[in-house]
Design a protein around this motif. Structure first.
Motif, mmCIF file in Angstrom:
data_model
loop_
_atom_site.group_PDB
_atom_site.id
_atom_site.type_symbol
_atom_site.label_atom_id
_atom_site.label_comp_id
_atom_site.label_asym_id
_atom_site.label_seq_id
_atom_site.Cartn_x
_atom_site.Cartn_y
_atom_site.Cartn_z
ATOM 1 N N ARG A 188 -12.183 4.846 12.696
ATOM 2 C CA ARG A 188 -11.775 5.461 11.431
ATOM 3 C C ARG A 188 -10.317 5.908 11.435
ATOM 4 O O ARG A 188 -9.581 5.706 10.456
ATOM 5 C CB ARG A 188 -12.675 6.666 11.156
ATOM 6 N N ASP A 189 -9.869 6.501 12.552
ATOM 7 C CA ASP A 189 -8.566 7.149 12.578
ATOM 8 C C ASP A 189 -7.515 6.349 13.336
ATOM 9 O O ASP A 189 -6.496 5.969 12.771
ATOM 10 C CB ASP A 189 -8.686 8.546 13.215
ATOM 11 N N GLY A 214 -1.363 1.710 11.880
ATOM 12 C CA GLY A 214 -0.462 1.209 10.840
ATOM 13 C C GLY A 214 0.726 2.124 10.622
ATOM 14 O O GLY A 214 1.867 1.663 10.468
ATOM 15 N N ASP A 215 0.493 3.444 10.602
ATOM 16 C CA ASP A 215 1.594 4.390 10.435
ATOM 17 C C ASP A 215 2.588 4.289 11.582
ATOM 18 O O ASP A 215 3.809 4.348 11.385
ATOM 19 C CB ASP A 215 1.055 5.820 10.353
ATOM 20 N N HIS A 255 1.887 8.551 5.062
ATOM 21 C CA HIS A 255 0.826 7.725 4.504
ATOM 22 C C HIS A 255 1.091 7.407 3.028
ATOM 23 O O HIS A 255 0.873 6.286 2.572
ATOM 24 C CB HIS A 255 -0.533 8.432 4.575
ATOM 25 N N ARG A 256 1.579 8.419 2.305
ATOM 26 C CA ARG A 256 1.699 8.312 0.847
ATOM 27 C C ARG A 256 3.036 8.910 0.418
ATOM 28 O O ARG A 256 3.200 10.138 0.427
ATOM 29 C CB ARG A 256 0.546 9.065 0.174
ATOM 30 N N ARG A 282 0.834 -1.205 0.000
ATOM 31 C CA ARG A 282 0.000 0.000 0.000
ATOM 32 C C ARG A 282 0.868 1.254 0.000
ATOM 33 O O ARG A 282 0.642 2.168 -0.782
ATOM 34 C CB ARG A 282 -0.933 -0.010 1.212
ATOM 35 N N ARG A 283 1.860 1.320 0.884
ATOM 36 C CA ARG A 283 2.750 2.477 0.911
ATOM 37 C C ARG A 283 3.792 2.415 -0.196
ATOM 38 O O ARG A 283 4.231 3.430 -0.707
ATOM 39 C CB ARG A 283 3.481 2.574 2.259
ATOM 40 N N GLY A 303 -7.880 2.791 12.244
ATOM 41 C CA GLY A 303 -7.985 2.763 10.796
ATOM 42 C C GLY A 303 -6.696 3.065 10.073
ATOM 43 O O GLY A 303 -6.375 2.419 9.071
ATOM 44 N N TRP A 304 -5.913 4.073 10.562
ATOM 45 C CA TRP A 304 -4.669 4.404 9.856
ATOM 46 C C TRP A 304 -3.499 4.756 10.776
ATOM 47 O O TRP A 304 -2.354 4.423 10.466
ATOM 48 C CB TRP A 304 -4.892 5.548 8.861
ATOM 49 N N SER A 359 -8.509 12.733 14.571
ATOM 50 C CA SER A 359 -8.102 13.443 13.368
ATOM 51 C C SER A 359 -8.152 14.956 13.553
ATOM 52 O O SER A 359 -7.255 15.676 13.103
ATOM 53 C CB SER A 359 -8.995 13.027 12.197
#
Length: 629
Positions: free
Chosen positions: A446-447, A454-455, A380-381, A275-276, A450-451, A315
């Motif tokens: 969600r936050d 993982g980060d 994230h990206r 994904r990353r 959710g992400w 968030s």
């Protein structure tokens, strides 16, 4: 009447710790030994993660001096103290004894182990097994070991009956569920890829624990697709590199410890995506000083004000402040390392930044050299979600290699190491907020789960530096090619091959072999564990919700540490009733037990060991009640 006092489902560290805590209570209180059964599908003692017969190339991602199975005064618990050797103490005892029943490899690895090393998983498994054996030998517990799969629980009077896949049944007043990292059922994508492999005669290795998969004997010189750049990936690469037999040598004069890989000719061409699109960040070289982190905005006092609430939006309220901290430590470290790369007085602007976008704008304005440009969005990206050319991706990968080598070799000064260190400190505070129920359910799902989770793993829970150096050398040698972010894997029906593509880089590759080196994490609603599925399907368990938003974990009661409290970590049914006889420890109930997935470290409060003591308290309370009845 049952002949057992308790049944423990799961033979890894949580199961072992529960046995040790029960033994400590028997030793302190007197009385007959506790009669326990420990059931594991693979191995009692090491469990699945630390199997003793797994390859020696699989490493723990925690240093040797940060591993124990015995609680100390730092861990809150009501049970008696029972000091025992940590991993390093045990290794010294193995060395002093001159051998080990499991084979000469144990002595070889123990003899050279130092605190900054990352031990093999099998050595840590041997440590867990030896601690279990020592508790049994002391005579305070009698342990029946059973290698089997548990499929259900039933009630029989005052006992809970554990049903095994082979039809056997065992009964006891208390059952402890300590399965650890349960896996997920095959989702439609994995099922379709497996069916494609069978139809076209391809090779497909599905997601899961590396020790339970075979990724070796890859075709030399051919393209092999790989998906997953987390912890499992580094283990698999270590095993494959040993099999290939290529030479690995230091690059003369390189201050970062860069390695050069000289191929043997047995290597395939690994095209790897995720994904990353980039690997987990490395831990620093063992023993090197790291940059200390002191919060400027995300202070303990600030976190405490959040801890007193139950409606925090991660968030909107937390992430902007954490972003400031990450940007600050990056810019402070860069100012010291390369002062010419910094323009202007960025601190004033950063102090008023109210969102990640505003923080990123401060970073972009402050950094005047392309070599050091960095934004929070890259966590994230890596490309900010924008499509880039193949040449631009190659340049980004080259930059990533330089950053990794600098970060792991000079963690006291490199800007990226400063960010990793800040994440390591701040994620613990976020975990405390989870434990205290500070987040609103939507934001938690969600936050945070959710992400952010993982980060934070990608930055602060990465692989050992030596293994990262090996991977980087394989990238520079062309053995490994990073395909790009947002990798999509599918079957090419016309070619009869697997196809991987990154919409970000535009790169595409096909192959007859696909290795999934991503973890098949068992989010409980999709778990392949038949016992947990049965409990959910019949309403004897339920998914934990926060503000009516479901998490990915079973619901259990909170930890009740006081000795007089009769419960703690008990299973909650769909109708809200609590089963006092069934205790759930660790990962399956992670949303109500934050931190319990992390191994125990000497001198650090351990939710894992505290939970084991809560379980042992209930086991022995029922034993005493039965004796006095």
């Amino acid at each position: 009447m049952s002949t057992l006092d308790a049944i423990i489902v799961g033979g890894g560290p949580r199961g072992v710790a529960t046995v040790l805590r029960a033994a400590a209570r028997v030793e302190a209180d007197g009385g007959a030994p506790a009669r326990l059964a420990v059931i594991d599908a693979l191995a009692v003692g090491p469990g699945a993660t630390w199997l003793i017969d797994q390859p020696g190339e699989y490493l723990n991602n925690t240093q040797a001096d940060a591993t124990t199975i015995h609680p100390d005064a730092s861990t809150p618990m009501s049970g008696p103290a029972a000091p025992g050797p940590d991993l390093l103490d045990w290794a010294r005892s193995v060395t002093d004894s001159g051998g080990h029943p499991l084979g000469p490899w144990v002595l070889q690895e123990a003899r050279t182990l130092v605190g900054a090393d990352f031990p093999t998983r099998r050595l840590q498994g041997a440590y867990f097994r030896d601690q279990l054996d020592a508790a049994i030998a002391a005579g305070y517990v009698e342990v029946t070991e059973i290698h089997a799969l548990v499929v259900d629980l039933e009630r029989s009077g005052e006992d809970t009956v554990v049903v095994l896949a082979d039809g056997r049944r065992l009964a006891a007043p208390t059952v402890v569920l300590a399965q650890g990292m349960v896996q997920a059922r095959r989702d439609p994508e994995v099922t379709a890829l497996a069916e494609t492999a069978e139809r076209f005669g391809l090779r497909y290795v599905a997601p899961g624990m590396p020790a339970e998969r075979d990724c070796t004997a890859l075709p030399a010189g051919e393209t092999v697709l790989v998906r997953g750049l987390g912890a499992n990936f580094f283990d698999v690469i270590g095993q494959l590199a040993a099999e290939w037999g290529g030479a690995v040598e230091p690059v003369p004069g390189d201050p970062t410890g860069r390695l050069r890989y000289l191929p043997s000719g047995r290597e395939p061409h690994l095209v790897v995506g995720s994904r990353r699109g980039v690997p987990y960040r490395s831990k620093p070289d063992g023993g090197r000083a790291v940059r200390p982190f002191t919060a400027r905005w995300a202070t303990p006092e600030w976190f405490q004000t959040l801890a007193e609430r139950s409606d925090v939006d991660f968030s909107a309220e937390v992430w902007p402040i954490l972003s400031r901290e990450f940007a600050r430590v990056y810019l402070e470290a860069l100012t010291e390392l390369e002062p010419s790369a910094i323009d202007g007085d960025w601190m004033i602007a950063l102090a008023t930044a109210g969102s990640q976008d505003e923080v990123d704008a401060v970073l972009e304005a402050a950094i005047g050299e392309d070599r050091w440009t960095w934004t929070l969005d890259e966590l994230h990206r890596p490309t900010g979600g924008e499509q880039i050319s193949a040449a631009a991706w190659d340049a980004l990968v080259a930059r990533m290699i330089e950053d990794e080598l600098g970060s792991l070799s000079d963690p006291a000064h490199h800007p990226r190491a400063a960010v990793n260190g800040a994440m390591g400190a701040l994620r613990k505070q976020v975990g405390r907020l989870i434990r205290l129920g500070a987040f609103h359910g939507r934001s938690l799902a969600r936050d945070v789960l959710g992400w952010f989770d993982g980060d934070s793993l990608a930055l602060a829970s990465g692989p050992p530096a030596d293994r990262v150096r090996l991977v980087l050398s394989l990238i520079e040698a062309g053995v490994i090619e990073l395909l790009g972010p947002q990798t999509v894997i599918e079957a090419d029906e016309q070619l009869g091959r697997f196809r991987a593509a990154s919409p970000i880089t535009g790169r595409v590759a096909t192959a007859t072999v696909l290795l999934e080196t991503r973890m098949s994490k068992g989010r409980i609603p999709e778990t392949d564990d038949p016992l947990l599925r049965a409990l959910l399907a019949t309403g004897r368990a339920r998914i934990h919700t926060v503000d009516e938003v479901p998490t990915q974990s079973l619901e259990a009661t909170g930890a009740e540490i006081a000795e007089g409290s009769p419960r703690g970590h008990n299973l909650i049914a769909a109708d809200g009733t609590v089963d006092p006889a069934v205790i759930v420890l660790g990962i399956p109930a992670l949303s109500t037990q934050p931190g319990s997935a992390i191994g125990a470290t000497p001198g650090v409060p351990s939710p894992l060991l505290a939970g084991a003591d809560v379980a042992a308290k209930q086991i022995m309370a029922r034993v005493r009640a039965a004796v006095s009845a």
